[in-house]
Design a protein around this motif. Structure first.
Motif: not given
Length: 334
Positions: A26, A29, A90-91
């Motif tokens: 969480n 990500n 950003h994943e």
């Protein structure tokens, strides 16, 4: 140890692992994914760690005279997997890594069996900064605080971590304690602050020595930062009152780009690696920019559950004298 005690210990371990891994996904990500325990030898994919540890190697019938090796960690494999999954910036991914390190010392905090949360996050070029590294480290530390709070609520173990994580560069640490060894510096600073992230692991300091060794081909330990220091990586340490010592929970960093890889391979005298699969992909700009690291599952469990020996939270093999000493001290190894 009775059946009831064993099952309660396993339940406590499961609580920590479930809470921490869910919170990490969480916070950063991340997608939980499957990962290998074995990779092909000679591809450059296995983690070299400090460059001297021997991987477990064995012949594989269908690999045409090639061999398989049990992973040390998944630092490089994860980067290739990021590319294969085509994740956006950003994943990232989270793996439940299981590894063998047969050259590891046997001690209350070391085992030849290694279990880590190995994670990797795709980033933009503009993210390759010290401030971004610190931001990610703070998120990880907050997840550690949240897990500690959950352990308190469920098991009644009082929290001890400071609410704020401190940062210091390895060069600053050397200047503070010039007469101490690197490990002594770590113990001193961790005791002072309770939790600290030491920046810059692998590059030579002003005394001509690195704070600690680090492989040349995954973390970036030579790129200058906006604060004037070199190094976009580091180690997360906490003060462990059970041992009255610093305990390293994570090694992580912004990964090398093409320029940093070539520079660090030159410094390490390892330019021959450029022809290996992983290195050639990176030098051809075929791998994403990323940040990543490993978080020791058993170490986090033993710290949060206040265990004296890592064998209390993982099943492994130990020298006979270790088992005998554990029995004398009333320590129940799994």
């Amino acid at each position: 140890m009775s059946k009831k005690e064993i099952l309660q210990a396993e339940k406590s371990i499961a609580l920590v692992k479930e809470q921490f891994s869910k919170g990490l996904c969480n916070a950063l990500n991340l997608y939980p994914i499957s990962s290998p325990m074995i990779v092909n030898e000679g591809t450059g994919i296995n983690d070299d760690l400090n460059g001297i540890e021997r991987p477990v190697s064995f012949p594989v019938k269908f690999l045409n005279n090639n061999r398989g090796v049990v992973v040390h960690s998944l630092a490089k494999w994860k980067r290739i997997r990021l590319q294969e999954l085509e994740l956006d910036a950003h994943e990232g991914i989270l793996t439940d890594m299981k590894a063998l390190r047969p050259d590891e010392d046997s001690s209350p905090i070391h085992s030849i069996y290694v279990d880590q949360w190995d994670w990797e996050l795709h980033i933009d070029k503009s993210d390759r900064t010290l401030s971004y590294l610190k931001n990610i480290v703070r998120k990880i530390y907050q997840n550690l605080l949240d897990t500690e709070q959950k352990v308190y609520e469920e098991l009644g173990i009082e929290p001890i971590l400071p609410k704020k994580l401190s940062f210091i560069h390895s060069e600053q640490l050397l200047q503070l304690y010039p007469t101490l060894t690197p490990k002594e510096r770590e113990h001193t600073i961790a005791k002072d602050y309770g939790a600290v992230f030491i920046i810059g692991i692998g590059g030579k300091l002003s005394n001509g020595e690195p704070h600690d060794s680090r492989s040349a081909d995954y973390d970036d330990w030579t790129t200058p930062t906006e604060e004037g220091y070199k190094g976009l990586n580091g180690d997360l340490l906490v003060w462990n009152p059970v041992h009255d010592k610093a305990l390293e929970l994570s090694s992580m960093g912004i990964r090398v780009d093409k320029e940093a890889l070539e520079h660090q391979l030159t410094l390490a005298g390892a330019l021959d690696k450029k022809s290996l699969l992983y290195h050639s992909l990176l030098l051809a700009d075929k791998l994403p920019l990323c940040i990543g690291g490993g978080l020791g599952q058993s170490r986090i469990c033993m710290f949060l559950l206040r265990k004296k020996h890592i064998g209390e939270v993982q099943a492994s093999i130990w020298p006979e004298e270790v088992r005998k000493q554990a029995e004398l001290e009333g320590i129940n190894l799994l």
